[in-house]
Design a protein around this motif. Structure first.
Motif, PDB file in Angstrom:
ATOM      1  N   PRO A  84       0.786   2.705  -4.768  1.00  0.00           N
ATOM      2  CA  PRO A  84       2.134   3.344  -4.603  1.00  0.00           C
ATOM      3  C   PRO A  84       3.031   3.642  -5.887  1.00  0.00           C
ATOM      4  O   PRO A  84       3.162   3.125  -6.708  1.00  0.00           O
ATOM      5  CB  PRO A  84       2.799   2.620  -3.624  1.00  0.00           C
ATOM      6  CG  PRO A  84       2.243   1.123  -3.798  1.00  0.00           C
ATOM      7  CD  PRO A  84       0.875   1.623  -4.052  1.00  0.00           C
ATOM      8  N   ASP A  85       3.511   5.028  -5.776  1.00  0.00           N
ATOM      9  CA  ASP A  85       4.308   5.536  -6.894  1.00  0.00           C
ATOM     10  C   ASP A  85       5.420   6.244  -6.167  1.00  0.00           C
ATOM     11  O   ASP A  85       5.459   7.401  -5.590  1.00  0.00           O
ATOM     12  CB  ASP A  85       3.438   6.678  -7.710  1.00  0.00           C
ATOM     13  CG  ASP A  85       4.260   7.194  -8.768  1.00  0.00           C
ATOM     14  OD1 ASP A  85       5.483   7.238  -8.786  1.00  0.00           O
ATOM     15  OD2 ASP A  85       3.726   7.837  -9.590  1.00  0.00           O
ATOM     16  N   ALA A  86       6.516   5.281  -6.262  1.00  0.00           N
ATOM     17  CA  ALA A  86       7.734   5.733  -5.613  1.00  0.00           C
ATOM     18  C   ALA A  86       8.332   6.818  -6.114  1.00  0.00           C
ATOM     19  O   ALA A  86       9.184   7.459  -5.424  1.00  0.00           O
ATOM     20  CB  ALA A  86       8.607   4.422  -5.257  1.00  0.00           C
ATOM     21  N   ILE A  87       8.070   7.158  -7.421  1.00  0.00           N
ATOM     22  CA  ILE A  87       9.081   8.077  -8.074  1.00  0.00           C
ATOM     23  C   ILE A  87       8.249   9.444  -7.571  1.00  0.00           C
ATOM     24  O   ILE A  87       8.997  10.477  -7.280  1.00  0.00           O
ATOM     25  CB  ILE A  87       8.962   8.238  -9.756  1.00  0.00           C
ATOM     26  CG1 ILE A  87       9.694   6.778 -10.163  1.00  0.00           C
ATOM     27  CG2 ILE A  87       9.521   9.353 -10.234  1.00  0.00           C
ATOM     28  CD1 ILE A  87       9.419   6.588 -11.680  1.00  0.00           C
TER      29      ILE A  87
ATOM     30  N   ASP B  34      11.097  -1.665  -6.368  1.00  0.00           N
ATOM     31  CA  ASP B  34      10.820  -2.406  -7.530  1.00  0.00           C
ATOM     32  C   ASP B  34       9.682  -2.232  -8.019  1.00  0.00           C
ATOM     33  O   ASP B  34       8.355  -2.736  -7.458  1.00  0.00           O
ATOM     34  CB  ASP B  34      10.969  -3.783  -7.417  1.00  0.00           C
ATOM     35  CG  ASP B  34      11.307  -4.579  -8.685  1.00  0.00           C
ATOM     36  OD1 ASP B  34      10.612  -4.294  -9.861  1.00  0.00           O
ATOM     37  OD2 ASP B  34      12.022  -5.682  -8.822  1.00  0.00           O
ATOM     38  N   GLU B  35       9.208  -1.465  -9.070  1.00  0.00           N
ATOM     39  CA  GLU B  35       7.763  -1.235  -9.698  1.00  0.00           C
ATOM     40  C   GLU B  35       7.751  -1.858 -11.092  1.00  0.00           C
ATOM     41  O   GLU B  35       7.117  -1.270 -11.846  1.00  0.00           O
ATOM     42  CB  GLU B  35       7.621   0.160  -9.782  1.00  0.00           C
ATOM     43  CG  GLU B  35       7.888   0.906  -8.289  1.00  0.00           C
ATOM     44  CD  GLU B  35       7.445   2.482  -8.314  1.00  0.00           C
ATOM     45  OE1 GLU B  35       6.423   2.618  -7.512  1.00  0.00           O
ATOM     46  OE2 GLU B  35       8.285   3.341  -9.079  1.00  0.00           O
ATOM     47  N   ALA B  36       8.118  -2.922 -11.294  1.00  0.00           N
ATOM     48  CA  ALA B  36       7.842  -3.846 -12.399  1.00  0.00           C
ATOM     49  C   ALA B  36       6.704  -3.605 -13.032  1.00  0.00           C
ATOM     50  O   ALA B  36       6.340  -3.932 -14.318  1.00  0.00           O
ATOM     51  CB  ALA B  36       8.781  -4.889 -12.547  1.00  0.00           C
TER      52      ALA B  36
ATOM     53  N   THR C  23       0.812  -1.245  -0.062  1.00  0.00           N
ATOM     54  CA  THR C  23       0.035   0.111  -0.108  1.00  0.00           C
ATOM     55  C   THR C  23       1.015   1.361  -0.217  1.00  0.00           C
ATOM     56  O   THR C  23       2.121   1.143   0.241  1.00  0.00           O
ATOM     57  CB  THR C  23      -0.772   0.077   0.975  1.00  0.00           C
ATOM     58  OG1 THR C  23      -0.050   0.444   2.346  1.00  0.00           O
ATOM     59  CG2 THR C  23      -1.608  -1.206   1.299  1.00  0.00           C
ATOM     60  N   ALA C  24       0.237   2.415  -0.470  1.00  0.00           N
ATOM     61  CA  ALA C  24       0.993   3.680  -0.429  1.00  0.00           C
ATOM     62  C   ALA C  24       1.619   3.942   0.933  1.00  0.00           C
ATOM     63  O   ALA C  24       2.593   4.342   1.229  1.00  0.00           O
ATOM     64  CB  ALA C  24       0.184   4.939  -0.753  1.00  0.00           C
ATOM     65  N   GLY C  25       0.565   3.787   1.970  1.00  0.00           N
ATOM     66  CA  GLY C  25       1.033   3.725   3.428  1.00  0.00           C
ATOM     67  C   GLY C  25       2.067   3.235   3.943  1.00  0.00           C
ATOM     68  O   GLY C  25       2.937   3.437   4.584  1.00  0.00           O
ATOM     69  N   GLU C  26       2.180   1.694   3.435  1.00  0.00           N
ATOM     70  CA  GLU C  26       3.337   0.977   3.626  1.00  0.00           C
ATOM     71  C   GLU C  26       4.678   1.338   3.236  1.00  0.00           C
ATOM     72  O   GLU C  26       5.793   1.254   3.617  1.00  0.00           O
ATOM     73  CB  GLU C  26       3.061  -0.399   3.455  1.00  0.00           C
ATOM     74  CG  GLU C  26       1.930  -1.433   4.255  1.00  0.00           C
ATOM     75  CD  GLU C  26       1.479  -2.612   3.564  1.00  0.00           C
ATOM     76  OE1 GLU C  26       1.235  -3.481   4.353  1.00  0.00           O
ATOM     77  OE2 GLU C  26       1.441  -2.556   2.405  1.00  0.00           O
ATOM     78  N   LEU C  27       4.604   1.732   1.932  1.00  0.00           N
ATOM     79  CA  LEU C  27       5.901   2.560   1.291  1.00  0.00           C
ATOM     80  C   LEU C  27       6.195   3.495   2.009  1.00  0.00           C
ATOM     81  O   LEU C  27       7.462   3.820   2.255  1.00  0.00           O
ATOM     82  CB  LEU C  27       5.369   2.871  -0.229  1.00  0.00           C
ATOM     83  CG  LEU C  27       6.530   3.634  -0.927  1.00  0.00           C
ATOM     84  CD1 LEU C  27       7.766   2.714  -0.940  1.00  0.00           C
ATOM     85  CD2 LEU C  27       5.898   3.858  -2.336  1.00  0.00           C
TER      86      LEU C  27
END
Length: 372
Positions: free
Chosen positions: A211-214, A198-200, A178-182
């Protein structure tokens, strides 16, 4: 005179002793040849069922007459396009021969012998194999019911940890972060640790809450290296192209260890052409959702319980002690799936969502060999 096989000895690094290299799934042609089968369906490698986008195929054809020339070693046009797309600086983007290559280069850039990495497990084997090549120490943290356990992963970090691997869709099990976990992990991981997110499978999920880490971490200046790939939904697995977005100093270090000319011109041109085809991307995403539902129904009909909800393009099933036998039985009937021993799950299989015809063929062969 026949020379006896021998061992070179000294020059081979001790870190490689006992290292088991990554084992890819068998190609269709190999299975056909070895088993004398007319039809073989490959559902083993999480490839998309479609080829390149039409625009990418045209770009590949345009590039081929110049194949006598080395490619753009800096991937400048593609890096510029990706930087603009993600609203980051050019210096924060690296392109390589698949996201897997970025993992290897990041390990070379960041790890010394004895350093540690922390990774959920079972997960993508390169998170473990690449550090082992460098005499670094992988710390494997068990999943919780197939999901990444963020608290346990944080607890696995020590003063020797240099890299933390964090997949937003865990391969091979399938559930998403989840976005919260990231956000929790990035906020709580100690200074000095680079988190490789890793967002493959990012493009398979059409949910603004995914989640969008960028966007959430890299653009905020966090020590995060986010990975994306053109191998999956874009259909370019055979051309090997992916990228990383992260801090400029990390990207610069990766570029120092990167092989020259490791991304071919057709791959670069195909990736560029794939960036501006939102309608085709949406179509493939919708088709994948239907395929995932169909695959799950087939597995449940045969008495299996896939881990879910799966967010990528594959299903993971634990078949108790019968994984090797079931894998072999399906292989002999023309269905290539992926046994999970090398991923850390010796009693499980991972099955990719293929076309409706391929899933129907799988259902027929499962009905013939699987009795539960």
């Amino acid at each position: 005179m026949t020379r006896a096989a021998g061992r070179v000895g000294g020059p081979i690094r001790p870190a490689l002793d006992g290292l088991v290299p990554y084992e890819p799934g068998k190609p269709v042609e190999t299975v056909q040849r070895e088993l004398g089968l007319e039809r073989v369906v490959k559902l083993a490698s999480n490839e998309g069922p479609f080829g390149p986008f039409p625009e990418a195929i045209e770009a590949i054809h345009r590039a081929l007459p110049e194949a006598n020339r080395y490619p753009d070693g800096g991937c400048y046009r593609l890096r510029e396009a990706l930087a603009e797309r993600h609203d980051v600086r050019f210096e924060e983007v690296v392109v390589a021969a698949g996201a897997d290559a970025v993992i290897g280069y990041a390990c070379q850039a960041l790890l010394d012998p004895g350093d540690e990495i922390v990774t959920p497990w079972p997960s993508f084997p390169s998170y473990v194999i690449d550090p082992l090549k460098l005499a670094a120490v992988p710390v494997r943290v068990d999943l919780a019911d197939g999901r990444v356990d963020v608290d346990a992963l944080l607890a696995g970090v020590t003063e020797r940890t240099k890299i933390a691997f964090l997949p937003t869709v865990n391969n091979p099990t399938g559930p998403a972060l989840t976005a919260g976990e990231l956000e929790q992990f990035v906020d709580e991981v100690p200074d000095g640790v680079v988190t490789v997110v890793d967002e493959a499978y990012f493009e398979y999920v059409d949910d603004p809450a995914f989640p969008d880490a960028i966007a959430s971490a890299v653009r905020g200046g966090r020590p995060v290296l986010a990975l994306r790939t053109f191998s999956k939904i874009y259909g370019l697995a055979g051309l090997r192209i992916g990228y990383g977005v992260g801090p400029a100093d990390v990207i610069a270090a990766i570029r120092k260890v990167q092989r020259a000319f490791d991304v071919t011109t057709p791959a670069q041109e195909a990736a560029l052409a794939s960036l501006d085809a939102p309608a085709e991307l949406a179509r493939r995403r919708a088709v994948n959702l239907e395929a995932m539902a169909a695959l799950e129904a087939v597995l449940r009909d045969r008495g299996f319980e896939p881990i879910g909800p799966a967010a990528g393009n594959f299903q993971f099933v634990d078949v108790d002690e019968d994984a090797a036998a079931l894998n072999d039985a399906l292989l002999r009937r023309g269905v290539i799936v992926r046994p999970m021993g090398s991923f850390g799950a010796p009693t499980a299989l991972r099955i990719t969502a293929g076309t409706p015809d391929e899933i129907a063929f799988l259902a027929e062969q499962l009905a013939a060999v699987a009795v539960r």
